[in-house]
Write a protein that holds these residues in place. Structure first.
Motif, PDB file in Angstrom:
ATOM      1  N   PRO A 164     -33.614   4.165 -11.151  1.00 44.37           N
ATOM      2  CA  PRO A 164     -32.406   4.065 -11.983  1.00 44.37           C
ATOM      3  C   PRO A 164     -31.308   5.028 -11.542  1.00 44.37           C
ATOM      4  O   PRO A 164     -30.124   4.701 -11.609  1.00 44.37           O
ATOM      5  CB  PRO A 164     -32.913   4.403 -13.391  1.00 44.37           C
ATOM      6  CG  PRO A 164     -34.386   4.207 -13.328  1.00 44.37           C
ATOM      7  CD  PRO A 164     -34.787   4.533 -11.934  1.00 44.37           C
ATOM      8  N   GLU A 165     -31.702   6.229 -11.137  1.00 42.64           N
ATOM      9  CA  GLU A 165     -30.781   7.223 -10.608  1.00 42.64           C
ATOM     10  C   GLU A 165     -31.241   7.597  -9.204  1.00 42.64           C
ATOM     11  O   GLU A 165     -32.266   7.124  -8.730  1.00 42.64           O
ATOM     12  CB  GLU A 165     -30.744   8.461 -11.508  1.00 42.64           C
ATOM     13  CG  GLU A 165     -30.258   8.200 -12.925  1.00 42.64           C
ATOM     14  CD  GLU A 165     -28.763   7.951 -13.007  1.00 42.64           C
ATOM     15  OE1 GLU A 165     -28.047   8.381 -12.075  1.00 42.64           O
ATOM     16  OE2 GLU A 165     -28.309   7.345 -14.007  1.00 42.64           O
ATOM     17  N   ARG A 166     -30.463   8.454  -8.532  1.00 42.70           N
ATOM     18  CA  ARG A 166     -30.840   8.836  -7.174  1.00 42.70           C
ATOM     19  C   ARG A 166     -32.223   9.472  -7.186  1.00 42.70           C
ATOM     20  O   ARG A 166     -32.485  10.396  -7.952  1.00 42.70           O
ATOM     21  CB  ARG A 166     -29.807   9.803  -6.589  1.00 42.70           C
ATOM     22  CG  ARG A 166     -29.927   9.984  -5.079  1.00 42.70           C
ATOM     23  CD  ARG A 166     -28.705  10.691  -4.519  1.00 42.70           C
ATOM     24  NE  ARG A 166     -28.704  10.650  -3.059  1.00 42.70           N
ATOM     25  CZ  ARG A 166     -29.197  11.604  -2.283  1.00 42.70           C
ATOM     26  NH1 ARG A 166     -29.727  12.688  -2.832  1.00 42.70           N
ATOM     27  NH2 ARG A 166     -29.163  11.491  -0.970  1.00 42.70           N
ATOM     28  N   PRO A 167     -33.127   8.989  -6.343  1.00 43.99           N
ATOM     29  CA  PRO A 167     -34.525   9.438  -6.418  1.00 43.99           C
ATOM     30  C   PRO A 167     -34.682  10.942  -6.254  1.00 43.99           C
ATOM     31  O   PRO A 167     -34.032  11.577  -5.429  1.00 43.99           O
ATOM     32  CB  PRO A 167     -35.192   8.679  -5.260  1.00 43.99           C
ATOM     33  CG  PRO A 167     -34.358   7.470  -5.064  1.00 43.99           C
ATOM     34  CD  PRO A 167     -32.954   7.903  -5.359  1.00 43.99           C
ATOM     35  N   ASP A 168     -35.576  11.478  -7.078  1.00 47.28           N
ATOM     36  CA  ASP A 168     -35.954  12.885  -6.991  1.00 47.28           C
ATOM     37  C   ASP A 168     -37.462  13.045  -6.943  1.00 47.28           C
ATOM     38  O   ASP A 168     -37.948  14.140  -6.684  1.00 47.28           O
ATOM     39  CB  ASP A 168     -35.395  13.645  -8.202  1.00 47.28           C
ATOM     40  CG  ASP A 168     -35.670  15.131  -8.137  1.00 47.28           C
ATOM     41  OD1 ASP A 168     -35.019  15.819  -7.326  1.00 47.28           O
ATOM     42  OD2 ASP A 168     -36.541  15.605  -8.902  1.00 47.28           O
ATOM     43  N   ARG A 169     -38.201  11.949  -7.162  1.00 47.44           N
ATOM     44  CA  ARG A 169     -39.649  11.975  -7.151  1.00 47.44           C
ATOM     45  C   ARG A 169     -40.168  10.844  -6.265  1.00 47.44           C
ATOM     46  O   ARG A 169     -39.441   9.876  -6.006  1.00 47.44           O
ATOM     47  CB  ARG A 169     -40.207  11.843  -8.575  1.00 47.44           C
ATOM     48  CG  ARG A 169     -39.780  13.000  -9.479  1.00 47.44           C
ATOM     49  CD  ARG A 169     -40.367  12.881 -10.858  1.00 47.44           C
ATOM     50  NE  ARG A 169     -39.844  13.904 -11.763  1.00 47.44           N
ATOM     51  CZ  ARG A 169     -40.164  14.021 -13.038  1.00 47.44           C
ATOM     52  NH1 ARG A 169     -41.040  13.172 -13.569  1.00 47.44           N
ATOM     53  NH2 ARG A 169     -39.645  14.964 -13.794  1.00 47.44           N
ATOM     54  N   VAL A 182     -31.443  13.228 -16.290  1.00 43.02           N
ATOM     55  CA  VAL A 182     -30.210  13.231 -15.501  1.00 43.02           C
ATOM     56  C   VAL A 182     -29.049  12.644 -16.298  1.00 43.02           C
ATOM     57  O   VAL A 182     -27.943  13.196 -16.322  1.00 43.02           O
ATOM     58  CB  VAL A 182     -30.424  12.440 -14.187  1.00 43.02           C
ATOM     59  CG1 VAL A 182     -29.098  12.233 -13.467  1.00 43.02           C
ATOM     60  CG2 VAL A 182     -31.394  13.175 -13.281  1.00 43.02           C
ATOM     61  N   ARG A 183     -29.277  11.535 -16.969  1.00 44.74           N
ATOM     62  CA  ARG A 183     -28.203  10.881 -17.724  1.00 44.74           C
ATOM     63  C   ARG A 183     -27.738  11.725 -18.906  1.00 44.74           C
ATOM     64  O   ARG A 183     -26.532  11.835 -19.164  1.00 44.74           O
ATOM     65  CB  ARG A 183     -28.695   9.516 -18.209  1.00 44.74           C
ATOM     66  CG  ARG A 183     -28.899   8.503 -17.098  1.00 44.74           C
ATOM     67  CD  ARG A 183     -29.595   7.264 -17.614  1.00 44.74           C
ATOM     68  NE  ARG A 183     -29.729   6.260 -16.572  1.00 44.74           N
ATOM     69  CZ  ARG A 183     -30.398   5.115 -16.723  1.00 44.74           C
ATOM     70  NH1 ARG A 183     -30.992   4.847 -17.878  1.00 44.74           N
ATOM     71  NH2 ARG A 183     -30.481   4.247 -15.725  1.00 44.74           N
ATOM     72  N   LEU A 184     -28.674  12.317 -19.629  1.00 44.40           N
ATOM     73  CA  LEU A 184     -28.284  13.136 -20.774  1.00 44.40           C
ATOM     74  C   LEU A 184     -27.537  14.384 -20.332  1.00 44.40           C
ATOM     75  O   LEU A 184     -26.614  14.840 -21.015  1.00 44.40           O
ATOM     76  CB  LEU A 184     -29.525  13.512 -21.581  1.00 44.40           C
ATOM     77  CG  LEU A 184     -30.193  12.362 -22.336  1.00 44.40           C
ATOM     78  CD1 LEU A 184     -31.505  12.822 -22.964  1.00 44.40           C
ATOM     79  CD2 LEU A 184     -29.260  11.800 -23.403  1.00 44.40           C
ATOM     80  N   ASP A 185     -27.919  14.956 -19.197  1.00 47.02           N
ATOM     81  CA  ASP A 185     -27.198  16.120 -18.686  1.00 47.02           C
ATOM     82  C   ASP A 185     -25.805  15.728 -18.191  1.00 47.02           C
ATOM     83  O   ASP A 185     -24.830  16.451 -18.425  1.00 47.02           O
ATOM     84  CB  ASP A 185     -28.001  16.765 -17.558  1.00 47.02           C
ATOM     85  CG  ASP A 185     -27.303  17.988 -16.993  1.00 47.02           C
ATOM     86  OD1 ASP A 185     -27.154  18.984 -17.720  1.00 47.02           O
ATOM     87  OD2 ASP A 185     -26.894  17.934 -15.812  1.00 47.02           O
ATOM     88  N   LEU A 190     -26.789  17.932 -21.983  1.00 46.21           N
ATOM     89  CA  LEU A 190     -27.993  18.281 -22.731  1.00 46.21           C
ATOM     90  C   LEU A 190     -29.144  18.514 -21.758  1.00 46.21           C
ATOM     91  O   LEU A 190     -29.394  17.699 -20.869  1.00 46.21           O
ATOM     92  CB  LEU A 190     -28.374  17.160 -23.710  1.00 46.21           C
ATOM     93  CG  LEU A 190     -27.546  17.036 -24.988  1.00 46.21           C
ATOM     94  CD1 LEU A 190     -27.947  15.784 -25.747  1.00 46.21           C
ATOM     95  CD2 LEU A 190     -27.726  18.263 -25.871  1.00 46.21           C
ATOM     96  N   ASP A 191     -29.847  19.630 -21.954  1.00 44.99           N
ATOM     97  CA  ASP A 191     -31.063  19.902 -21.197  1.00 44.99           C
ATOM     98  C   ASP A 191     -32.221  19.335 -22.002  1.00 44.99           C
ATOM     99  O   ASP A 191     -32.640  19.903 -23.012  1.00 44.99           O
ATOM    100  CB  ASP A 191     -31.231  21.409 -20.985  1.00 44.99           C
ATOM    101  CG  ASP A 191     -32.453  21.743 -20.140  1.00 44.99           C
ATOM    102  OD1 ASP A 191     -33.166  20.807 -19.736  1.00 44.99           O
ATOM    103  OD2 ASP A 191     -32.699  22.930 -19.886  1.00 44.99           O
ATOM    104  N   LEU A 192     -32.753  18.180 -21.564  1.00 38.72           N
ATOM    105  CA  LEU A 192     -33.764  17.490 -22.356  1.00 38.72           C
ATOM    106  C   LEU A 192     -35.027  18.321 -22.507  1.00 38.72           C
ATOM    107  O   LEU A 192     -35.661  18.307 -23.563  1.00 38.72           O
ATOM    108  CB  LEU A 192     -34.091  16.137 -21.709  1.00 38.72           C
ATOM    109  CG  LEU A 192     -35.055  15.241 -22.492  1.00 38.72           C
ATOM    110  CD1 LEU A 192     -34.498  14.907 -23.860  1.00 38.72           C
ATOM    111  CD2 LEU A 192     -35.356  13.970 -21.712  1.00 38.72           C
ATOM    112  N   GLY A 193     -35.423  19.046 -21.469  1.00 36.79           N
ATOM    113  CA  GLY A 193     -36.616  19.873 -21.576  1.00 36.79           C
ATOM    114  C   GLY A 193     -36.496  20.942 -22.644  1.00 36.79           C
ATOM    115  O   GLY A 193     -37.471  21.293 -23.322  1.00 36.79           O
ATOM    116  N   THR A 194     -35.297  21.483 -22.836  1.00 36.54           N
ATOM    117  CA  THR A 194     -35.075  22.489 -23.867  1.00 36.54           C
ATOM    118  C   THR A 194     -34.929  21.859 -25.240  1.00 36.54           C
ATOM    119  O   THR A 194     -35.451  22.373 -26.238  1.00 36.54           O
ATOM    120  CB  THR A 194     -33.808  23.295 -23.530  1.00 36.54           C
ATOM    121  OG1 THR A 194     -33.978  23.930 -22.254  1.00 36.54           O
ATOM    122  CG2 THR A 194     -33.525  24.344 -24.582  1.00 36.54           C
ATOM    123  N   LEU A 195     -34.244  20.728 -25.294  1.00 37.96           N
ATOM    124  CA  LEU A 195     -33.915  20.117 -26.577  1.00 37.96           C
ATOM    125  C   LEU A 195     -35.079  19.364 -27.207  1.00 37.96           C
ATOM    126  O   LEU A 195     -35.242  19.389 -28.430  1.00 37.96           O
ATOM    127  CB  LEU A 195     -32.725  19.163 -26.387  1.00 37.96           C
ATOM    128  CG  LEU A 195     -32.257  18.388 -27.615  1.00 37.96           C
ATOM    129  CD1 LEU A 195     -31.572  19.327 -28.596  1.00 37.96           C
ATOM    130  CD2 LEU A 195     -31.323  17.251 -27.210  1.00 37.96           C
TER     131      LEU A 195
END
Length: 316
Positions: A164-169, A182-185, A190-195
């Motif tokens: 969906p986004e540029r591959p990172d994995r 990535v989209r929420l940031d 928004l940092d999803l891991g923190t939120l």
């Protein structure tokens, strides 16, 4: 209370039977056939029936005590195999999501890094084709003609099949999870891991139930991948186990992708819908929709500060 405990025990027994014993008993039956027939007589049903008939006529199997022991051994073995499949399912999930692939051991890390590079090259090519198609459609629309969206839609589908986004994995499922963060940031800072831990405690019961169901679907799908690994191990003694393992593996792959896509979509939607309510619950005065400014404020408020540096211990 007695009725409640009885019903709870009944449901636990049903889950134990359906999730562990029945699949485990089927695997034990296939393993028995594999070890009995071998590669040369893999499809000799008559030989298998003769062997089973001989075991049934054994003195130990003809007594009540012997039958009880055999039944208990089968149940215990089936449960043990089921637990092994679940453990392998956790490993399958770790590989499928590839969260910490940069910390994998050297050979696997190099393979994952090579795969990420290849997937990025393919994604960049598909993204360029998508942007070119969108640009052509816009020029056609500005010229007064009806734009042809077939090309850029095909390019969009090709890009989405990669990630969906540029591959990172190194895997599609891992990138689908990563795309949510990535989209929420990008959209809301928004940092999803923190939120997410704080938002999860604030979500209504309906939203939490939907996300929990999606997570359970992922666990069942990865457990199916664990069964595929177990059946693949039997191919060393019995080649008919190979098509069974391949079928389970393909089914697990499809179900893992479907469960991951649903889980990621629900988490992203829940964050966009309820982040403002969480901000108000934390005392942040905000009116209107979720904005990047509010995202910065939430992330800063919920972010854990790093530990303070301490002086080195002095030797006596």
């Amino acid at each position: 209370m007695g009725g409640f405990l009885g019903e709870l025990g009944k449901k636990l027994a049903e889950r134990w039977l359906s999730l562990l014993v029945l699949p485990g008993a089927l695997y034990l039956a296939v393993a028995t056939a594999a070890l009995t027939l071998g590669q040369s007589d893999a499809l000799d049903v008559v030989l298998l029936a003769d062997r089973i008939g001989g075991w049934a006529k054994a003195p130990a199997a003809s007594t009540v005590g012997g039958q009880v022991v055999v039944l208990a051994a089968v149940l215990a073995g089936a449960a043990l195999v089921g637990i092994t499949a679940q453990a392998l399912g956790s490993l399958v999930e770790r590989v499928a999501l590839a969260v910490g692939w940069r910390n994998w051991p050297a050979p696997f890390r190099w393979i994952a890094d090579h795969r990420v590079c290849k997937r990025r090259q393919r994604w960049d090519s598909a993204h360029s084709a998508y942007q070119a198609g969108v640009a052509r459609a816009r020029r056609t629309h500005h010229g007064g003609a009806s734009p042809d969206s077939a090309q850029w839609r095909a390019a969009h589908q090709t890009r989405s099949r990669i990630a969906p986004e540029r591959p990172d994995r190194p895997t599609w499922s891992g990138d689908r999870v990563h795309a949510t963060a990535v989209r929420l940031d990008r959209d809301h800072h928004l940092d999803l891991g923190t939120l997410w831990p704080h938002l999860w405690l604030h979500l209504p019961d309906g939203a939490r139930a939907e996300i929990t169901m999606a997570r359970q679907d992922l666990t069942r799908a990865t457990t199916l991948g664990g069964w595929a690994v177990l059946y693949a191990a039997l191919t060393c003694w019995w080649w008919p186990a190979a098509p069974v393992a391949v079928t389970l593996l393909l089914t697990a792959r499809y179900r893992i992708r479907s469960a991951v896509a649903t889980d990621a979509l629900l988490r992203e939607a829940a964050t966009r819908l309820h982040a403002v309510e969480l901000a108000r619950h934390l005392g942040i005065d905000h009116v209107g929709p979720l904005t990047p400014q509010l995202g910065d404020t939430l992330t800063h408020l919920l972010h854990t500060r790093p530990p303070a540096s301490t002086p080195d211990c002095l030797s006596p």
